[in-house]
Design a protein around this motif. Structure first.
Motif, mmCIF file in Angstrom:
data_model
loop_
_atom_site.group_PDB
_atom_site.id
_atom_site.type_symbol
_atom_site.label_atom_id
_atom_site.label_comp_id
_atom_site.label_asym_id
_atom_site.label_seq_id
_atom_site.Cartn_x
_atom_site.Cartn_y
_atom_site.Cartn_z
ATOM 1 N N LEU A 223 33.689 34.541 35.848
ATOM 2 C CA LEU A 223 34.182 35.985 36.069
ATOM 3 C C LEU A 223 33.064 36.980 35.649
ATOM 4 O O LEU A 223 32.539 37.777 36.211
ATOM 5 C CB LEU A 223 35.433 36.266 35.417
ATOM 6 N N VAL A 237 39.998 37.744 42.535
ATOM 7 C CA VAL A 237 39.671 36.528 41.658
ATOM 8 C C VAL A 237 40.922 35.830 41.718
ATOM 9 O O VAL A 237 42.031 36.563 41.827
ATOM 10 C CB VAL A 237 39.437 36.865 40.271
ATOM 11 N N THR A 265 44.306 35.811 33.873
ATOM 12 C CA THR A 265 44.574 36.522 35.432
ATOM 13 C C THR A 265 45.282 37.804 35.067
ATOM 14 O O THR A 265 44.716 38.654 35.817
ATOM 15 C CB THR A 265 45.553 35.538 36.172
ATOM 16 N N ALA A 279 43.348 40.238 40.920
ATOM 17 C CA ALA A 279 43.380 39.040 40.281
ATOM 18 C C ALA A 279 44.695 38.321 40.330
ATOM 19 O O ALA A 279 45.779 39.257 39.731
ATOM 20 C CB ALA A 279 42.808 38.892 38.852
ATOM 21 N N THR A 337 48.628 42.010 42.482
ATOM 22 C CA THR A 337 47.790 41.673 41.511
ATOM 23 C C THR A 337 48.540 41.252 40.265
ATOM 24 O O THR A 337 49.559 41.719 40.017
ATOM 25 C CB THR A 337 46.583 42.647 41.428
#
Length: 364
Positions: A223, A237, A265, A279, A337
């Protein structure tokens, strides 16, 4: 202004005209077929209609207007950002077009997906799925032989590989530099992981550090290496966690790391949301992969034994994980997300055997 004007050495060409003071023409060798174009140029802040009539002379191309310079680009320039300009080799004082030579621009991918652990069964399935929505998918793995075989299977035109120990920050930084030289990263899939220690009693401090480094720290390193590119692309991600990060199923260091990965996350989702970065995590249950082969040799019925704990009465296939990753990386999930999506055939929903025992009902 840019106009499609015909054929240049069997490739579509674009002729770009810009104002220039009168000067001698330079004739480049061009094989041009049926070329006639009307060019409008801006001269002295006013639009002046100019007519360009290319000539043919021994297979050469001659431009004929005294107010402009011209550059010739292949049609691939629009698709791959490459340019090809004529090589001047002869001066003719009757005309005023200058044709210059520049080196081709490097080919850049507008969207790259990174899949760590790309040489494994789940990594290959994810890469294949993302290949449909990305210009380039890069398999990152520490095992060069295995990854090369995977790349041969996937095809080298749209897939690439980088050999890297993702627990080493310096190697990750160099890997990212090489990848970013090819284009912008839109999707980062932290898929690499693994475990060997089945219980706390069997585990050494070194094993604990190794497993947490691979299953958690490496995701942060990746990341960190790609965050600027992900900000530019407003990318995604996706961390491959595990049901072990949600409950206790053995492998304690692996499980602790996966629980941390789920929280990482959520941290990314909250902190990087203002950059348009999403993410999410995927938590697979038991997946039919190569590491299970040794257990199958010891117990040919191992998958049947495991499946009894899953409400769907089957285990997860690599393609199931890839489908979830594909969805979470797509525009269809643009409002999603910070979630952890179990892909576990119902394992974390509850166990039928327990429900049957408690209720004494045959409906479970």
């Amino acid at each position: 202004m840019v106009f499609d004007i015909g054929r240049f050495r069997r490739q579509d060409v674009i002729l770009q005209i810009s104002p220039l003071t009168p000067q001698p023409v330079r004739r480049g060798r061009m094989a041009v077929e049926a070329v006639t174009a009307v060019i409008f140029a801006d001269a002295l802040a006013s639009l002046v209609s100019l007519y360009l009539t290319p000539r043919y002379q021994n297979g050469d191309f001659t431009a004929s207007h005294p107010l402009s310079s011209c550059q010739v680009f292949t049609n691939a320039a629009r698709e791959r950002e490459k340019s090809c300009r004529l090589v001047p080799d002869e001066v003719n004082a009757d005309y005023g077009y200058i044709i210059t030579t520049v080196p081709p621009a490097p080919q850049m991918a507008s969207s790259i997906a990174i899949v760590t652990g790309g040489g494994g069964d789940i990594g290959q399935a994810i890469a294949l799925k993302l290949g449909a929505t990305h210009d380039l998918v890069v398999l990152v793995d520490i095992d060069e032989a295995k990854t090369s075989v995977a790349l041969d299977r996937l095809g080298r035109e749209k897939f690439g590989m980088q050999i890297c120990d993702i627990t080493d920050g310096e190697q990750v930084a160099e890997m990212a530099r090489l990848v970013l030289s090819k284009g912008a990263v839109r999707t980062l899939v932290n898929n690499a992981g693994g475990t060997r220690a089945f219980s706390l009693h069997d585990m050494t401090p070194e094993q604990w550090r190794d497993e947490t480094s691979l299953n958690l720290d490496a995701a942060f390193l990746c990341l960190h290496a790609f965050q600027d590119s992900l900000k530019q692309t407003r990318g995604s991600v996706i961390n491959i966690a595990s049901v072990n990060g949600l409950s206790v199923f053995g492998n304690p260091a692996y499980s602790a790391a996966k629980a941390g990965l789920i929280h990482l996350t959520r941290s990314i989702a909250v902190e990087y949301g203002k950059f348009g970065i999403r993410a999410n995590a995927v938590a697979p249950g038991t997946v039919r992969t190569a590491p299970w082969e040794s257990r199958m040799k010891a117990n040919p019925d191992v998958f049947r034994d495991v499946a009894q704990w899953y409400p769907l009465e089957r285990i997860v296939e690599p393609q199931d994980v890839a489908n979830a990753v594909s969805f979470l990386s797509s525009n269809e999930a643009s409002a999603i997300t910070g979630v952890c999506l179990p892909v576990d055939c119902g394992l974390t929903a509850g166990q039928t055997a327990i429900a049957r025992t408690i209720t004494q009902s045959d409906h479970y």
